[in-house]
Design a protein around this motif. Structure first.
Motif, PDB file in Angstrom:
ATOM      1  N   VAL A 136      31.967  41.449  47.413  1.00  0.00           N
ATOM      2  CA  VAL A 136      30.896  41.144  48.215  1.00  0.00           C
ATOM      3  C   VAL A 136      31.324  39.700  49.514  1.00  0.00           C
ATOM      4  CG1 VAL A 136      28.461  39.950  49.641  1.00  0.00           C
ATOM      5  CG2 VAL A 136      28.647  42.632  48.022  1.00  0.00           C
ATOM      6  N   GLY A 137      31.871  39.618  50.604  1.00  0.00           N
ATOM      7  CA  GLY A 137      32.361  38.518  51.503  1.00  0.00           C
ATOM      8  C   GLY A 137      31.779  37.201  51.137  1.00  0.00           C
ATOM      9  N   LEU A 138      30.249  37.752  51.621  1.00  0.00           N
ATOM     10  CA  LEU A 138      29.557  36.373  51.961  1.00  0.00           C
ATOM     11  C   LEU A 138      27.773  36.389  51.664  1.00  0.00           C
ATOM     12  CD1 LEU A 138      31.074  35.001  55.612  1.00  0.00           C
ATOM     13  CD2 LEU A 138      30.119  33.986  53.891  1.00  0.00           C
ATOM     14  N   LEU A 139      27.183  37.350  52.425  1.00  0.00           N
ATOM     15  CA  LEU A 139      26.513  37.448  52.076  1.00  0.00           C
ATOM     16  C   LEU A 139      25.363  38.216  51.285  1.00  0.00           C
ATOM     17  CD1 LEU A 139      23.167  36.704  53.412  1.00  0.00           C
ATOM     18  CD2 LEU A 139      23.247  38.665  54.466  1.00  0.00           C
ATOM     19  N   PRO A 182      27.582  40.825  43.638  1.00  0.00           N
ATOM     20  CA  PRO A 182      28.361  40.479  43.394  1.00  0.00           C
ATOM     21  C   PRO A 182      28.609  39.159  43.754  1.00  0.00           C
ATOM     22  CG  PRO A 182      28.954  42.316  43.451  1.00  0.00           C
ATOM     23  CD  PRO A 182      27.886  42.382  44.409  1.00  0.00           C
ATOM     24  N   ARG A 183      29.160  37.830  43.466  1.00  0.00           N
ATOM     25  CA  ARG A 183      29.705  36.847  44.106  1.00  0.00           C
ATOM     26  C   ARG A 183      29.937  36.904  45.723  1.00  0.00           C
ATOM     27  NH1 ARG A 183      34.903  34.308  41.013  1.00  0.00           N
ATOM     28  NH2 ARG A 183      36.306  35.265  41.886  1.00  0.00           N
ATOM     29  N   ARG A 184      29.719  36.235  45.922  1.00  0.00           N
ATOM     30  CA  ARG A 184      29.768  35.878  47.609  1.00  0.00           C
ATOM     31  C   ARG A 184      31.345  35.179  48.025  1.00  0.00           C
ATOM     32  NH1 ARG A 184      23.938  33.774  48.610  1.00  0.00           N
ATOM     33  NH2 ARG A 184      24.260  33.163  46.594  1.00  0.00           N
ATOM     34  N   GLU A 185      32.375  36.454  47.667  1.00  0.00           N
ATOM     35  CA  GLU A 185      33.764  34.942  48.019  1.00  0.00           C
ATOM     36  C   GLU A 185      34.065  34.557  48.778  1.00  0.00           C
ATOM     37  OE1 GLU A 185      35.563  36.173  45.739  1.00  0.00           O
ATOM     38  OE2 GLU A 185      34.312  37.700  44.360  1.00  0.00           O
ATOM     39  N   LEU A 187      40.566  38.502  49.059  1.00  0.00           N
ATOM     40  CA  LEU A 187      40.104  39.058  48.999  1.00  0.00           C
ATOM     41  C   LEU A 187      40.602  40.499  48.775  1.00  0.00           C
ATOM     42  CD1 LEU A 187      37.404  38.592  52.999  1.00  0.00           C
ATOM     43  CD2 LEU A 187      37.093  37.946  50.411  1.00  0.00           C
ATOM     44  N   ALA A 188      42.413  40.135  49.238  1.00  0.00           N
ATOM     45  CA  ALA A 188      43.154  41.181  48.817  1.00  0.00           C
ATOM     46  C   ALA A 188      42.979  41.821  46.577  1.00  0.00           C
ATOM     47  CB  ALA A 188      44.247  41.544  49.041  1.00  0.00           C
ATOM     48  N   LEU A 238      34.292  46.698  50.457  1.00  0.00           N
ATOM     49  CA  LEU A 238      34.460  44.891  51.253  1.00  0.00           C
ATOM     50  C   LEU A 238      33.704  44.990  51.947  1.00  0.00           C
ATOM     51  CD1 LEU A 238      35.516  42.136  51.003  1.00  0.00           C
ATOM     52  CD2 LEU A 238      37.286  42.747  51.973  1.00  0.00           C
ATOM     53  N   ALA A 239      32.406  44.696  51.316  1.00  0.00           N
ATOM     54  CA  ALA A 239      30.922  44.330  52.546  1.00  0.00           C
ATOM     55  C   ALA A 239      30.906  42.921  53.217  1.00  0.00           C
ATOM     56  CB  ALA A 239      30.067  44.343  51.880  1.00  0.00           C
TER      57      ALA A 239
END
Length: 333
Positions: free
Chosen positions: A149-152, A158-161, A303-304, A127-128
């Motif tokens: 990918v969380g933001l960037l 992958p899509r930015r969650e 996210l989980a 998880l980045a």
């Protein structure tokens, strides 16, 4: 006994104490199905493991099951404030409910190459909140490591969650101010480059909200976390006719308030101010700070769920994150 003579307790030690084979220990502790092991034997194994303080090796478990139970979270060189700390704690709790071990590694790629980290840990997923090259993404996929990918992220990532919720933060700030009658708005941008991945989508959300409501684009000024250094930005906004400011977060918002006091200006009469995060100090500011809060427990749950879906090759269940962001009305705006 010195540290050099201390050794790890193994399944062989548990088997010897319980008077069973190592295979039986493995079957019991891993709850292997279709094994005819009596309740008495199972109890002896569990008691022996407990008394010895036996902890199965994560590496051995990964070899046996073909998959690690570790989720590696790669954090950029962020300041770890209350919101990030809460998010990480909630993530650890959410993933633990599914039998996963959450490991967070703060720092930049300059400190240690990303490949060194995930290859050393062999996680089930990464998880980045940082970026990857196409080669790094391909290497992780080839190794069976799921990536979220969380933001960037580049177009190959992958899509930015969490990008949409961050934009929603900025939208809510501007919408709140416009609804209160403000048509000339400023944006207090942080002077810390480490938080740009949050600041940029929040600013974009503010711009989109202003455009949608037919008001001018916000006047963006960098505001340091210092009263004297913040005063010039406040003075410039006042001279421009700006009547309200969206701040990147509550710390920056309080810097704006401090700069206003240096100029004998008052919120909200001279300049309304709205922050983000609802940190404890926001309630103690003078005046008390209007802010935007995010339900970090809901973010962590999303996210989980996304990480677990990626690990198991399932589509991510639809989740509406817009509702997790809300305005907390106080005196400053």
């Amino acid at each position: 006994m010195t540290d050099s003579t201390i050794r790890r307790v193994t399944s062989a030690d548990v088997a010897k104490l319980a008077g069973v084979s190592r295979a039986t220990v493995s079957y019991v502790l891993n709850d292997t199905p279709h094994q005819t092991i009596s309740a008495a034997t199972r109890g002896r194994v569990i008691d022996a493991a407990t008394s010895l303080g036996y902890a199965p090796s994560a590496a051995a478990r990964a070899l046996r099951t073909g998959r690690s139970d570790v989720v590696l979270c790669l954090l950029p060189d962020w300041p770890i404030g209350p919101e990030v700390g809460t998010l990480l704690g909630n993530l650890s709790t959410e993933l633990a409910r599914s039998g996963m071990t959450f490991v967070a590694h703060p720092g930049s790629q300059a400190d240690r190459p990303i490949a060194d980290l995930w290859k050393a840990i062999t996680p089930a997923a990464v998880l980045a909140f940082t970026d990857f090259s196409p080669a790094e993404i391909d290497a992780m996929r080839a190794a069976g490591v799921a990536l979220v990918v969380g933001l960037l992220g580049r177009s190959t990532s992958p899509r930015r969650e969490l990008e949409v919720p961050q934009q929603r933060v900025g939208r809510l700030q501007a919408e709140h101010l416009v609804a209160a009658g403000h048509t000339t708005i400023g944006y207090a941008y942080p002077d810390d480059d480490r938080v740009r991945i949050f600041a940029e989508p929040r600013l974009e959300g503010t711009r989109l909200a202003c455009a949608a409501r037919g008001v001018a684009e916000p006047s963006v000024r960098v505001v340091p976390l210092d009263a004297e250094a913040a005063a010039p930005a406040v003075r410039a906004w006042h001279d421009e006719g700006v009547t309200a400011v969206c701040a990147y977060n509550d710390d920056v918002a309080m810097a704006v308030l401090a700069g206003m006091r240096r100029l004998d200006l008052h919120a909200p009469a001279d300049l309304a101010v709205i922050g983000v995060d609802d940190i404890p100090a926001a309630r103690l500011a003078v005046p008390a700070l209007t802010t935007v809060t995010t339900d970090q427990a809901a973010v962590a749950a999303h996210l989980a769920t996304t990480v677990l879906a990626a690990i198991n090759g399932r589509p991510v269940p639809p989740s509406e994150l817009a509702g997790i962001v809300q305005v907390v009305q106080r005196e400053s705006a």
